[in-house]
Scaffold this motif. Sequence first.
Motif, mmCIF file in Angstrom:
data_model
loop_
_atom_site.group_PDB
_atom_site.id
_atom_site.type_symbol
_atom_site.label_atom_id
_atom_site.label_comp_id
_atom_site.label_asym_id
_atom_site.label_seq_id
_atom_site.Cartn_x
_atom_site.Cartn_y
_atom_site.Cartn_z
ATOM 1 N N UNK A 1 -7.836 4.269 3.593
ATOM 2 C CA UNK A 1 -8.449 5.367 2.840
ATOM 3 C C UNK A 1 -7.371 6.292 2.295
ATOM 4 N N UNK A 2 -7.618 6.726 1.069
ATOM 5 C CA UNK A 2 -6.770 7.742 0.442
ATOM 6 C C UNK A 2 -7.646 8.652 -0.397
ATOM 7 N N UNK A 3 -7.770 9.901 0.024
ATOM 8 C CA UNK A 3 -8.531 10.916 -0.697
ATOM 9 C C UNK A 3 -9.940 10.435 -1.027
ATOM 10 N N UNK A 4 -10.598 9.836 -0.031
ATOM 11 C CA UNK A 4 -11.977 9.392 -0.192
ATOM 12 C C UNK A 4 -12.149 8.025 -0.810
ATOM 13 N N UNK B 1 2.601 5.977 4.728
ATOM 14 C CA UNK B 1 2.643 5.864 3.266
ATOM 15 C C UNK B 1 1.567 6.720 2.605
ATOM 16 N N UNK B 2 1.206 7.854 3.237
ATOM 17 C CA UNK B 2 0.193 8.733 2.678
ATOM 18 C C UNK B 2 -1.221 8.230 2.834
ATOM 19 N N UNK B 3 -1.439 7.219 3.674
ATOM 20 C CA UNK B 3 -2.733 6.567 3.840
ATOM 21 C C UNK B 3 -3.198 6.662 5.283
ATOM 22 N N UNK B 4 -4.504 6.555 5.472
ATOM 23 C CA UNK B 4 -5.099 6.414 6.796
ATOM 24 C C UNK B 4 -5.587 4.975 6.919
ATOM 25 N N UNK C 1 6.951 8.206 -0.397
ATOM 26 C CA UNK C 1 8.241 7.532 -0.550
ATOM 27 C C UNK C 1 8.245 6.154 0.089
ATOM 28 N N UNK C 2 7.217 5.854 0.926
ATOM 29 C CA UNK C 2 7.224 4.606 1.688
ATOM 30 C C UNK C 2 6.019 3.736 1.356
ATOM 31 N N UNK C 3 6.127 2.470 1.758
ATOM 32 C CA UNK C 3 5.102 1.464 1.515
ATOM 33 C C UNK C 3 4.721 0.808 2.831
ATOM 34 N N UNK C 4 3.450 0.438 2.951
ATOM 35 C CA UNK C 4 2.999 -0.423 4.040
ATOM 36 C C UNK C 4 2.780 -1.815 3.466
ATOM 37 N N UNK C 5 3.325 -2.831 4.130
ATOM 38 C CA UNK C 5 3.188 -4.219 3.705
ATOM 39 C C UNK C 5 2.178 -4.902 4.604
ATOM 40 N N UNK C 6 1.228 -5.608 4.010
ATOM 41 C CA UNK C 6 0.244 -6.372 4.775
ATOM 42 C C UNK C 6 0.405 -7.852 4.444
ATOM 43 N N UNK D 1 0.847 -1.194 0.000
ATOM 44 C CA UNK D 1 0.000 0.000 0.000
ATOM 45 C C UNK D 1 0.883 1.244 0.000
ATOM 46 N N UNK D 2 0.681 2.112 -0.981
ATOM 47 C CA UNK D 2 1.466 3.346 -1.038
ATOM 48 C C UNK D 2 0.698 4.378 -1.841
#
Length: 283
Positions: A150-153, A128-131, A47-52, A41-42
């Motif tokens: 969520x990202x920008x709705x 990573x720019x996400x909630x 610049x960063x990523x979340x790994x699930x 998720x990015x």
Amino acid sequence: MTGHVTAPVAAPADELPTWVRLLLAPNPGPMALDGTNTWLLRAPGSAETVVVDPGPLDEAHLARIVEAGPVAAVLITHGHPDHTDGSRRLADLLGGVPVRAVDPAHTVDAEPLGAGDPAGAWPVLKAAGLVIEPIPTPGHTADSVCLLVEHEGDRAILTGDTILGRGTTVIAHPDGNLADYLASLARLATYRGVTALPGHGPALADCGAAADYYLAHRQGRLAQVQAAVDAGDRTPAEVVARVYADVDPVLWWAAEWSVRAQLEYLGVPVGGSDGSEARLDQP
């Protein structure tokens, strides 16, 4: 009559959100379907990523995750080995990036998800720019959690094994609990039109629709299990042989997990958690 389900239970998603990437782990099998889904998720511009769910301890798969970095955090949907075996090795490869799970046993260099507030609304994560909102969804396992991102709705929900992309899941008794699972599905049914990103199988267009199907399927299975007991079946294995006759016998061991969970829910005494085959009419 409820039968074995192998197809998607809701419409597959036409496409993934722009901030989601899938890496499929090389561990296909009867339980893992095509393999474990490792989600990256990015948000655009981050610049960063979340790994699930790093998946199995497979060096090539973990190397692909590292190549997608830098990684801000690793999140775990539940503690089954096909989702977690690679976690500690990945943390090492990433230089100590924290791994967060509900169960402290699968948490590395971080607080567990929901720490200190197991029954309430868990704090959201921002990375990573996400909630990212962790949603406790016990049932498949006691530590199962879904992640609403969520990202920008634009929203998607990572469902682990609580909702699969194809077919239905098992209740991993005794760790899993059917009453908890039904409550979790009811909660997920409120996410209408939200893309579901499962732990196995394809993404689904509507988490709420999938949860509705799962709830109906579980109620149908409960009726079948009750009917088997009423017909005289006296061990979990006998119930499996009747109720899951349309399932490949190679999977009956997993079906027995769900049967034990259903018998517990119905108040029917079963053998111990060690797998002993006590008859249902024994005290």
